[in-house]
Design a protein around this motif. Sequence first.
Motif, PDB file in Angstrom:
ATOM      1  N   GLY A  97      15.412  51.237 -23.954  1.00  0.00           N
ATOM      2  CA  GLY A  97      14.301  50.481 -24.543  1.00  0.00           C
ATOM      3  C   GLY A  97      13.747  49.439 -23.595  1.00  0.00           C
ATOM      4  O   GLY A  97      12.532  49.250 -23.484  1.00  0.00           O
ATOM      5  N   LYS A  98      14.650  48.749 -22.871  1.00  0.00           N
ATOM      6  CA  LYS A  98      14.202  47.717 -21.926  1.00  0.00           C
ATOM      7  C   LYS A  98      13.372  48.334 -20.806  1.00  0.00           C
ATOM      8  O   LYS A  98      12.354  47.765 -20.370  1.00  0.00           O
ATOM      9  CB  LYS A  98      15.424  47.002 -21.339  1.00  0.00           C
ATOM     10  CG  LYS A  98      15.064  45.894 -20.344  1.00  0.00           C
ATOM     11  CD  LYS A  98      16.313  45.206 -19.832  1.00  0.00           C
ATOM     12  CE  LYS A  98      15.950  44.093 -18.852  1.00  0.00           C
ATOM     13  NZ  LYS A  98      15.230  44.575 -17.674  1.00  0.00           N
ATOM     14  N   GLY A  99      13.794  49.527 -20.355  1.00  0.00           N
ATOM     15  CA  GLY A  99      13.042  50.195 -19.299  1.00  0.00           C
ATOM     16  C   GLY A  99      11.623  50.526 -19.736  1.00  0.00           C
ATOM     17  O   GLY A  99      10.671  50.410 -18.951  1.00  0.00           O
ATOM     18  N   ILE A 100      11.467  50.929 -20.985  1.00  0.00           N
ATOM     19  CA  ILE A 100      10.130  51.250 -21.515  1.00  0.00           C
ATOM     20  C   ILE A 100       9.273  49.995 -21.577  1.00  0.00           C
ATOM     21  O   ILE A 100       8.101  49.988 -21.179  1.00  0.00           O
ATOM     22  CB  ILE A 100      10.255  51.906 -22.899  1.00  0.00           C
ATOM     23  CG1 ILE A 100      10.905  53.288 -22.762  1.00  0.00           C
ATOM     24  CG2 ILE A 100       8.895  52.020 -23.575  1.00  0.00           C
ATOM     25  CD1 ILE A 100      11.272  53.925 -24.069  1.00  0.00           C
ATOM     26  N   ILE A 101       9.850  48.913 -22.081  1.00  0.00           N
ATOM     27  CA  ILE A 101       9.108  47.649 -22.177  1.00  0.00           C
ATOM     28  C   ILE A 101       8.697  47.160 -20.784  1.00  0.00           C
ATOM     29  O   ILE A 101       7.560  46.734 -20.569  1.00  0.00           O
ATOM     30  CB  ILE A 101       9.951  46.578 -22.901  1.00  0.00           C
ATOM     31  CG1 ILE A 101      10.252  47.012 -24.341  1.00  0.00           C
ATOM     32  CG2 ILE A 101       9.221  45.236 -22.898  1.00  0.00           C
ATOM     33  CD1 ILE A 101       9.032  47.245 -25.197  1.00  0.00           C
ATOM     34  N   ASP A 102       9.631  47.247 -19.821  1.00  0.00           N
ATOM     35  CA  ASP A 102       9.312  46.797 -18.456  1.00  0.00           C
ATOM     36  C   ASP A 102       8.174  47.625 -17.861  1.00  0.00           C
ATOM     37  O   ASP A 102       7.310  47.102 -17.150  1.00  0.00           O
ATOM     38  CB  ASP A 102      10.551  46.906 -17.567  1.00  0.00           C
ATOM     39  CG  ASP A 102      11.609  45.866 -17.910  1.00  0.00           C
ATOM     40  OD1 ASP A 102      11.259  44.883 -18.603  1.00  0.00           O
ATOM     41  OD2 ASP A 102      12.775  46.040 -17.506  1.00  0.00           O
ATOM     42  N   LEU A 103       8.189  48.920 -18.144  1.00  0.00           N
ATOM     43  CA  LEU A 103       7.166  49.799 -17.587  1.00  0.00           C
ATOM     44  C   LEU A 103       5.797  49.537 -18.205  1.00  0.00           C
ATOM     45  O   LEU A 103       4.769  49.622 -17.525  1.00  0.00           O
ATOM     46  CB  LEU A 103       7.568  51.264 -17.814  1.00  0.00           C
ATOM     47  CG  LEU A 103       6.670  52.328 -17.175  1.00  0.00           C
ATOM     48  CD1 LEU A 103       6.638  52.183 -15.668  1.00  0.00           C
ATOM     49  CD2 LEU A 103       7.142  53.721 -17.562  1.00  0.00           C
ATOM     50  N   MET A 104       5.760  49.204 -19.496  1.00  0.00           N
ATOM     51  CA  MET A 104       4.487  49.069 -20.210  1.00  0.00           C
ATOM     52  C   MET A 104       3.994  47.621 -20.310  1.00  0.00           C
ATOM     53  O   MET A 104       2.927  47.379 -20.867  1.00  0.00           O
ATOM     54  CB  MET A 104       4.627  49.645 -21.620  1.00  0.00           C
ATOM     55  CG  MET A 104       5.131  51.077 -21.678  1.00  0.00           C
ATOM     56  SD  MET A 104       4.107  52.238 -20.765  1.00  0.00           S
ATOM     57  CE  MET A 104       2.720  52.394 -21.877  1.00  0.00           C
ATOM     58  N   LYS A 105       4.764  46.675 -19.772  1.00  0.00           N
ATOM     59  CA  LYS A 105       4.383  45.273 -19.967  1.00  0.00           C
ATOM     60  C   LYS A 105       3.069  44.922 -19.270  1.00  0.00           C
ATOM     61  O   LYS A 105       2.314  44.073 -19.758  1.00  0.00           O
ATOM     62  CB  LYS A 105       5.502  44.341 -19.488  1.00  0.00           C
ATOM     63  CG  LYS A 105       5.758  44.374 -17.980  1.00  0.00           C
ATOM     64  CD  LYS A 105       6.912  43.440 -17.634  1.00  0.00           C
ATOM     65  CE  LYS A 105       7.189  43.458 -16.121  1.00  0.00           C
ATOM     66  NZ  LYS A 105       8.326  42.565 -15.769  1.00  0.00           N
ATOM     67  N   PHE A 106       2.790  45.590 -18.121  1.00  0.00           N
ATOM     68  CA  PHE A 106       1.528  45.292 -17.434  1.00  0.00           C
ATOM     69  C   PHE A 106       0.335  45.656 -18.314  1.00  0.00           C
ATOM     70  O   PHE A 106      -0.650  44.918 -18.391  1.00  0.00           O
ATOM     71  CB  PHE A 106       1.467  46.052 -16.108  1.00  0.00           C
ATOM     72  CG  PHE A 106       2.518  45.648 -15.119  1.00  0.00           C
ATOM     73  CD1 PHE A 106       2.466  44.409 -14.495  1.00  0.00           C
ATOM     74  CD2 PHE A 106       3.574  46.487 -14.824  1.00  0.00           C
ATOM     75  CE1 PHE A 106       3.432  44.026 -13.587  1.00  0.00           C
ATOM     76  CE2 PHE A 106       4.550  46.119 -13.918  1.00  0.00           C
ATOM     77  CZ  PHE A 106       4.486  44.886 -13.298  1.00  0.00           C
TER      78      PHE A 106
END
Length: 643
Positions: free
Chosen positions: A349-358
């Motif tokens: 989940g953290k990886g998804i958030i990090d990828l989409m935060k921009f």
Amino acid sequence: MENTKILLLDDREENLISLKAILNRGDIEIYATTSPNEALRIVWENDIAVALVDVQMPGMDGFEFAETLLSNPKTKEILIVFVTAISKETTYAVKGLKTGAIDYLYKPLDPYITNAKVDSLIRLARSQKEIRDKNKLLENYATIILNSPDIIATVEPETGNVISINPSVETILGLAPSSLLGVTILDLLVDPVNSSLREVLVKRSYMGGDTIVVEDQFYGRLRQPVWLELRIMYKNRLLFVNLHDVEKRKAHEKALIYAQSQAEKARKVKEAFLANMSHEIRTPLNGIIGLGNILAATELDESQKDLISMLRQSSGSLLNILNDILDISKIDEGKFSIIPTSTDLRLLGKGIIDLMKFKAEEKKLNLQLVVADSVPESVKADGMRINQILLNLVGNALKFTQAGNVFLKIERLSEVSAGHKIKFSVEDTGIGMSEEHLSNIFSEYGQASENTSHQYGGTGLGLTISQKLVRLMASELEVNSKLNEGSQFFFTLVVQDANERVGDAKPPVSFQDLPPFEGKKVLVAEDNPINALLLRKYLKTWLLDATMVMNGREAVDAMKEQSYDLIILDTRMPEMDGFETARYARNQLHIKTPILSLSATVLPEEIDQAIQAGMNDTLSKPFEPEKLHTKIDFLLSRGAANI
């Protein structure tokens, strides 16, 4: 007791899945298909007792299908129940009964009512089978023969002379019954010398006591050929022959063969399209990703590093869309597998958030991950596919939300015997959907409304592939939505605890930091100038002496002039492609140098083709330089190939 065979025919795969789940029991054998033509083949080849048939289908609807079964003695005994979402008006019920159905089931199906009706039909089918079996033992067919729509005749076995024949011969062949008495039945055939009936009479194969079924062409009205099915039974020193008109069935068989031929052509066209599309997109995409890698290895300020990061993110998104298209094709062809591995759901989940935060920051949206404390630390699940699903859902949520929040939630609903029941959901405060648009969102290339793609962009593939992946994991992607209030997409999975913890993912290694292969000679055939530039850069950095050529013909000339420690061939090149080059190297030049195939397609057919051509390994574009380095290291360590 032998299992009762049941046919399920519905043009929607999800309805078949639902019916099979309801009828999952030990005393029945289920045959299911979405194609009426395939269903005709199934009933012809199998002793189907009960058919549950959808009414509304493209091409041949349920009523036409029932009429086809009813028109053939071999299938007319099948008990037909229509499964329909059409209203229960009398007109539909009467029409169904007239076409051969004995009952209706109305969608949505009630499992208890469905099973109860199936039980009743099974009992009825078994009773009817017993009656039919007993009727075969009866010797007096006089009344049946006179009223039969088929031609029924008694024939003298030794001579083939007609002893008696019913009036249907005039209807089917245009011949008066009295004119045929004493005539040899073979004289009525179009080709008596090569006929199946003649073979039965000559070999006396009827003496075994079984009913023999053959097909032959007879002359009909105006000497027109008519296909008849002959059911031959030997009783009391006579042959009882039932001749049934199968012209319609022959036409259906011809149509089925044609349809199968067209389907095979369509499959090959689809494979060719996917291969070409994959090649044409992956080749430049490999250049984009590779150039990003080279730029990332140079001196950059923070702003430039951000730009490179966004370049990688964008190229990754493009690669995901391409993979979605190929994944749908593989799922539809049954070539897709779910592979559970140890997965850390929090890390995922953290990886998804990090990828989409921009993307969230661009739109000033609040993007948050919410993981319940009760969620296990490590579980057995296909983390790559869950990541793919959630990336699609979060990406859609960000796309269709102009203000407010997007939440990715992972929670443990309960503990079950098989493990933990985990719920994954993505909630947003976006544009939402009306009830009428919800039904279309999971269809291939479908979106909520026609102007959605114009206003927000997108291919409409994300939800389709997500739903297919969720179903492969024995679940269902569901949605709650209200127009202008937001949406919630969610699914649940049952997962087991993993025995080992998931380690942190290794950061990617720059190609400049990978160990060299000093003193090794490599021949590279690559026609795309950008990809050739990237390969030259990587190989030079790793101290490999690389000879670069543009096609297979030049590669063959280079092989004739000197030897190499490794050969790298692009599969698709002008003049002579990689497959031809590899075959020539192995069969004509007898070169045993390891060969690595570079392909811009991930289709298994092309990978198999590369191995069959004599290549030792394959690498699909776009690729990370670390993966190329690993492949080169492996092949160089092998030395001469074992071919």
